[in-house]
Structures are given as structure tokens and as C-alpha cells.
Scaffold this active site. Structure first.
Site, mmCIF file in Angstrom:
data_model
loop_
_atom_site.group_PDB
_atom_site.id
_atom_site.type_symbol
_atom_site.label_atom_id
_atom_site.label_comp_id
_atom_site.label_asym_id
_atom_site.label_seq_id
_atom_site.Cartn_x
_atom_site.Cartn_y
_atom_site.Cartn_z
ATOM 1 N N ASN A 277 -10.326 -3.138 -6.272
ATOM 2 C CA ASN A 277 -9.545 -2.170 -7.062
ATOM 3 C C ASN A 277 -10.167 -1.831 -8.422
ATOM 4 O O ASN A 277 -9.771 -0.853 -9.066
ATOM 5 C CB ASN A 277 -8.098 -2.671 -7.286
ATOM 6 C CG ASN A 277 -7.234 -2.569 -6.049
ATOM 7 O OD1 ASN A 277 -6.281 -3.312 -5.876
ATOM 8 N ND2 ASN A 277 -7.566 -1.622 -5.159
ATOM 9 N N ASP B 113 0.839 -1.203 0.000
ATOM 10 C CA ASP B 113 0.000 0.000 0.000
ATOM 11 C C ASP B 113 0.875 1.255 0.000
ATOM 12 O O ASP B 113 1.986 1.245 0.541
ATOM 13 C CB ASP B 113 -0.902 -0.020 1.251
ATOM 14 C CG ASP B 113 -2.104 0.895 1.082
ATOM 15 O OD1 ASP B 113 -2.352 1.372 -0.039
ATOM 16 O OD2 ASP B 113 -2.797 1.142 2.083
#
Ligand code: FPP
Length: 235
Positions: A68, A20
């Protein structure tokens, strides 16, 4: 599946990483988010090399989650191209290092050219035994359990299920032979699992590090491993 390295220290056999912070890394430099993903791909190359060197036997990278897809189309398309390039460019490197590539996730919805590139690299590296690199791609832990449940119901209708236990569920996951996760590292400072390997990580040590993924180095990897050692020796 924890093991010991050549100095006798406990080592996580399977490390799973939630990569991340690519977007924040780019934003901090006034660059588009895609530049963060490009820098993230370089960090992937470094860390795969580190893991194989230190004797990790399985490394799983959370590459693209089922969530996503909600990102802007240009970003999604960029990541897909980056992954296709990775599969093509890294083939000989992965092979040389004795790394086997596997995919974890739903194939539906992924570009055909990406799947072709991945499948080729998977086929060519399938007999390598030094380390398995799992790319979690179009992956969600709940989706994996739904897919496993559907497959179990179908197998049951064919009379193939004798009992329902942990081993049965394991057999119907995307990668039935995947070892349990020992250490989950999350970069970018958050402590959430974000639907990542929820079945396989039940006993994993979670290490959250503030470093943004493109800046992730061997020192950060070692920090995660040290935390893991501290946790399992205090058990
Ligand atoms: C999370 O950062 C990152 C992703 C969703 C994509 C991960 C992809 C790569 C690292 C690219 C290459 C991968 C391989 C295997 C070659 P974010 O965009 O959510 O960052 P933010 O939280 O700062 O916005």
C-alpha cells in the site's frame, strides 16, 4: 481454533478480514478515495463490536499492506492519520469491551506519532482477555517470513535453535501466540489472499463477498460464519 457458541454451533475462533473496496465505494458516490477510508473506519468500529459480542476470540484486520506504500502520498498520509485517530478515540471503548489491541507488521516507516498512539492503547489494553484485535499494519506475509527467517538465523548463531520445525517458525512470527486463522473474509469480490497471513491461514476457510468494505454489516459477517460452518461440518 474453532470453538462453539452458547447454542453449541461451531464458531471460528479467529477471523481475519481483507477490507477491500473503500476506493470503489467512494468513487460510486463521486467522493475522494479518502472518504471511502473514513467510511471504512466506521465499518471497523461496527464489526469489532459484532465480533466481540458473538464470542470471536481473535480478529485480524488487514489495515495497511507493505504494497500500500505505492499509493498516492495524500492517501497514505490520510490512512495513517485515520489510524492514529482510531487508536486514540477507541482506547476507552476497546478497554470497556475487554479487547486487547496488538499490531502486526514492520514498525519501520510508520509515523512516530501513530506508533506512540498505538503503543499507548496496546499497553493499556494488554491484560484484556475477551478478544484480541490484531491490526495488520505495514504488513506483508512474505515480509513476515523473511523477518522470521532473519531472526532464526541470528538465534541459531547464538546457539538458541535446536531444531527447525513449524513451532520454531511460529515462535519468530510477529505475534507468536496468535492462534491459527479459521476464516478469512475478503470484501470487494476478489478471491486473492494478497500476501495476508500466508503462514497462519493454511487451513482457513476463504469467504469472498461482493460487498464493499464500508457497507459491510453483521449480516455479511454472519454469511461468512455460515459458510465456515458449512465447510467444517462437511469435512
Ligand atoms: C482497501 O480498499 C482498504 C485499505 C487499503 C485501507 C484499509 C483502511 C481502513 C478500512 C481504514 C481504517 C482502518 C482502521 C483499522 C480504523 P481500497 O482502497 O483498495 O479499495 P478499492 O479496491 O475499491 O480501490
Amino acid at each position: 481454533m474453532n470453538c462453539r457458541n452458547s447454542s453449541g454451533n461451531a464458531m471460528p475462533g479467529h477471523i481475519a478480514i481483507i477490507m477491500d473496496g473503500n476506493g470503489r465505494w467512494a468513487q460510486a458516490r463521486g467522493l475522494p478515495r479518502t472518504a471511502g477510508h473514513q467510511a471504512g473506519a466506521k465499518a471497523v468500529r461496527r464489526i469489532v463490536e459484532d465480533c466481540v459480542k458473538i464470542g470471536v476470540s481473535a480478529l485480524t484486520l488487514y489495515t495497511f499492506s507493505t504494497e500500500n506504500w505505492a499509493r498516492p502520498l495524500v492517501e497514505v498520509e490520510f490512512i495513517m492519520r485515520l489510524l492514529e485517530d482510531y487508536a486514540r478515540q477507541e482506547l476507552s471503548e476497546l478497554h470497556q469491551e475487554g479487547i486487547r489491541l496488538r499490531l502486526l507488521g514492520r514498525r519501520d516507516g510508520l509515523p512516530a506519532s501513530l506508533l506512540r498512539a498505538m503503543d499507548e492503547t496496546i499497553a493499556q489494553t494488554r491484560n484484556n482477555t475477551r478478544m484480541t484485535l490484531y491490526l495488520a499494519l505495514n504488513y506483508g506475509g512474505r515480509t513476515e517470513l523473511i523477518d522470521a527467517t532473519r531472526a532464526i538465523i541470528a538465534a541459531n548463531e547464538r546457539g538458541e535453535i535446536e531444531s527447525l520445525d513449524k513451532a520454531t517458525i511460529n515462535r519468530y512470527l510477529y505475534a507468536p501466540d496468535m492462534p491459527a486463522v479459521d476464516l478469512v473474509i475478503r470484501t470487494g469480490g476478489e478471491y486473492r489472499l494478497s500476501n495476508f497471513l500466508i503462514w497462519q491461514s493454511v487451513n482457513a476457510v476463504l469467504c469472498s463477498l461482493p460487498v464493499l468494505w464500508p457497507d459491510f454489516t453483521s449480516d455479511d459477517l454472519n454469511e461468512g460464519i455460515e459458510l465456515y460452518r458449512g465447510q467444517i461440518t462437511s469435512q
